[in-house]
Design an enzyme around this catalytic site. Structure first.
Site, PDB file in Angstrom:
ATOM      1  N   GLU A 171       0.832  -1.211   0.000  1.00 27.53           N
ATOM      2  CA  GLU A 171       0.000   0.000   0.000  1.00 27.53           C
ATOM      3  C   GLU A 171       0.867   1.262   0.000  1.00 27.53           C
ATOM      4  OE1 GLU A 171      -4.297  -1.448   1.641  1.00 27.53           O
ATOM      5  OE2 GLU A 171      -2.925  -0.648   3.172  1.00 27.53           O
ATOM      6  N   GLU A 277      -5.887  -7.082  -2.095  1.00 25.27           N
ATOM      7  CA  GLU A 277      -6.592  -7.103  -0.807  1.00 25.27           C
ATOM      8  C   GLU A 277      -8.030  -6.653  -0.995  1.00 25.27           C
ATOM      9  OE1 GLU A 277      -4.887  -4.906   2.391  1.00 25.27           O
ATOM     10  OE2 GLU A 277      -2.829  -5.448   1.893  1.00 25.27           O
TER      11      GLU A 277
END
Length: 351
Positions: A171, A277
């Site tokens: 991320e 995710e």
């Protein structure tokens, strides 16, 4: 020759009866190739820690089942594992990752490795350098990234395990290894650190797809900003990774925005996408099933999305405070994960 045909008939009948009577899914070996090239999977990096704490996992019949085997039986073909450099409690270090990777490999699961380049969680709110790297110059930090990446991947290679995908950072919507690699301070530094990881991956596994993974897959402006910056600074990647975390009130819009983002970035950068995710509150299971089913349908129709992975679905009873799993309070999967079985025979990218 009559005896030969009688023998053949009995042999075929025996095979048919054996296949018909085998209704124990826990013993069913699912070939990932047969399941299709679209990755359907989960990050279950908590599993060894949960097992050490005495947590058990159960199938829909209430039968205790090993977690990764249960994921496979639910229609998944891929396991994602995070890597930390020197975590204080030992979880997600090299030894722990190898233990889990071997288990996944022995079940015929495909593998994604997720380098955080931190001793603990790296995410949009924090990208903390490992303690041992705190005083390193940028040049030495690049070397540390490369050495750590190669160390983990060579250990996997020695076990005969080849990950199909490797994330260089987790991320990283504002870069990684802050402050040196903080993208809004120095996109050039971030690109250099990213490339150190990319080149290290390719030196061990040339065929692995290297992922740059960002949060908020619905946010096109974020993706344009980060990948424009990487591109302008010579950044390298093979796939764009996304996270997507809706709830029952907004999932339709988030899917729509994510699909629009995917269409834009694949055209803008000539790069395919993988959803690394996703998840939804465990007690919104019906909505989660609808969300995942729609996401599978729309992404596979695009033809440029390589897969969808749920993040820690096995977490239940708010394990470590996490409530976005997909197991109920009794340790059994909720209906949310039915979406993986429903999409088992559907299509996907073929490259």
């Amino acid at each position: 020759m009559k005896w030969y045909y009688l023998f053949l008939a009995f042999l075929l009948l025996g095979i048919f009866q054996s296949c018909s009577n085998n209704d124990d899914k826990s013993e069913l070996i699912i070939d990932p190739v047969e399941m299709g090239t679209f990755a359907k999977g989960a990050d279950v990096s908590w599993v060894t820690q949960m097992e050490a704490d005495g947590v058990k996992f159960y199938n829909a019949k209430g039968e205790e089942t090993e977690c990764m085997r249960l994921m496979r039986d639910l229609g998944m073909n891929t396991i994602r594992l995070r890597v930390w450099v020197n975590p204080s409690d030992g979880w997600c270090n090299k030894a722990d990752v190898l233990t889990k990777a071997v288990r996944a490999h022995n079940l015929g699961m495909r593998l994604m490795i997720d380098f955080h380049y931190s001793d603990i969680w790296a995410d949009p709110g924090k990208q903390t350098k490992p303690v041992a790297w705190h005083t390193l110059s940028l040049s030495k930090l690049k070397t540390a990234v490369a050495d750590h990446t190669k160390d983990i991947l060579k250990a996997l290679k020695e076990k005969g395990i080849a990950p199909e995908w490797v994330q260089v950072g987790n991320e990283t919507g504002n870069g990684m290894l802050w402050p040196d690699g903080q993208a809004d301070k120095s996109m050039a530094n971030y690109a250099a650190l990213n490339n150190a990881g990319y080149d290290a991956v390719k030196s061990v596994f040339p065929e692995a797809k290297v992922i740059v993974h960002l949060q908020n897959g619905q946010d096109n402006s974020l993706y344009r900003w980060l990948f424009d910056g990487l591109k302008a600074n010579g950044g390298k990647w093979d796939l764009i990774g996304m996270s997507l975390y809706p709830d029952e009130t907004n999932w339709q819009k988030m899917v729509s925005d994510c699909i629009a983002n995917i269409q834009d970035v694949t055209k803008r950068y000539g790069t395919d996408v993988i959803i690394c995710e996703t998840g939804m509150p465990w007690d919104q299971a019906a909505a989660a099933k609808a969300f995942l089913t729609d996401l599978f349908t729309q992404t596979q129709a695009l033809g440029n999305v390589h897969g969808i992975l749920y993040w820690e679905p096995e977490a239940y009873n708010a394990w470590n405070g996490y409530t976005l799993g997909a197991f109920d309070a009794s340790g059994k999967p909720t209906e949310a994960l039915d979406a993986f079985t429903l999409s088992l025979r559907s299509g996907g990218v073929s490259h």
